[in-house]
Scaffold this active site. Structure first.
Site, PDB file in Angstrom:
ATOM      1  N   SER A 107       0.803  -1.313   0.161  1.00 64.05           N
ATOM      2  CA  SER A 107       0.114   0.015  -0.063  1.00 64.05           C
ATOM      3  C   SER A 107       0.885   1.366  -0.181  1.00 64.05           C
ATOM      4  CB  SER A 107      -1.041  -0.126   1.310  1.00 64.05           C
ATOM      5  OG  SER A 107      -1.877   0.928   1.152  1.00 64.05           O
ATOM      6  N   ASP A 158     -10.888  -4.026  -4.288  1.00 63.86           N
ATOM      7  CA  ASP A 158     -10.142  -3.258  -3.322  1.00 63.86           C
ATOM      8  C   ASP A 158     -10.736  -1.679  -3.614  1.00 63.86           C
ATOM      9  OD1 ASP A 158      -8.446  -1.464  -2.366  1.00 63.86           O
ATOM     10  OD2 ASP A 158      -6.497  -2.234  -3.131  1.00 63.86           O
ATOM     11  N   HIS A 189      -8.393  -4.595  -0.080  1.00 60.52           N
ATOM     12  CA  HIS A 189      -7.109  -4.103   0.061  1.00 60.52           C
ATOM     13  C   HIS A 189      -6.147  -4.827   1.077  1.00 60.52           C
ATOM     14  CE1 HIS A 189      -4.836  -0.586  -0.394  1.00 60.52           C
ATOM     15  NE2 HIS A 189      -4.464  -0.405   0.509  1.00 60.52           N
TER      16      HIS A 189
END
Ligand code: MLT
Length: 211
Positions: A107, A158, A189
């Site tokens: 991320s 996501d 995610h």
């Protein structure tokens, strides 16, 4: 603003020829966060795990954002330069090979790894990017030639990363010379065992002991 050191953990593998996995956490993580994940990749890599220098309401990040998915690109430039300079100084202090760094980012950590791939195309030998977003809105491929091998996995559900944007980003990475192995996983995610299994397999095929 001057570059600041980053908090880090370094674990040498004991092999002077080893690749180094550079662990880059997601928003709210720290330098301890990705250590259990890295255990899935075996013990032949040096481990260098960083903590981002930016705090968003107490949550560490690698660069500032203006909103969800909207990056402060000036800060991203600065923090990318800061991180690269820091890793360079650590290489001589800790004794790892700067030509053998593989980023492992989740991320927000995947996004500063992506910014590094764009600003310093030869800095990483390879990178594993989970749930990555295009770091800079405009990327010019003119004059850069990267050599990185990349593993990228995204989640088809996501809410923070649009699949069409991921496809466009991958095209850009290919245009700057990266070899991309892309996997879309039926998840959101968060990371799954499939991300870990596929990336561990990719790492061993591309940067394993026999490479
Ligand atoms: C970011 O870099 O802001 C992201 O990819 C989303 C997040 O870290 O939560």
């Amino acid at each position: 603003m001057d570059f600041q050191p980053l908090k880090y953990i370094y674990k040498a593998s004991g092999n002077p020829a080893a690749y180094t996995l550079l662990l880059l956490h997601g928003t709210g993580g720290d330098e301890t966060d990705m250590l259990p994940l890295a255990e899935n990749f075996g013990n032949s890599y040096n481990i260098l795990s960083l903590r981002g220098n930016v705090s968003e309401n107490g949550m560490p990040r690698f660069f500032k954002r203006l909103g969800m998915g909207i990056f402060d690109e000036d800060d991203l430039h600065f923090r990318t330069d800061e991180m690269v300079a820091f890793v360079k100084t650590l290489a001589s202090k800790e004794g790892f090979d700067l030509a053998k760094i593989i980023a492992l980012g989740y991320s927000n950590g995947a996004n500063i790894a992506g910014a590094t791939l764009i600003k310093y195309p030869d800095f990483f030998a390879g990178a594993i990017l989970y749930r990555a977003m295009q770091p800079f809105k405009k990327i010019s491929a003119a004059g850069v030639a990267g050599r990185s091998k990349l593993f990228i996995s995204s989640g088809s559900f996501d809410p923070t990363v649009n699949p069409a944007d991921t496809a466009a980003y991958i095209e850009i990475l290919k245009n700057i010379g990266s070899r991309v192995d892309f996997h879309q996983i039926a998840t959101g995610h968060g990371l799954t065992s499939e991300d870990i299994y596929l990336s561990a397999q990719w790492l061993s095929e591309n940067f394993g002991a026999k490479q």
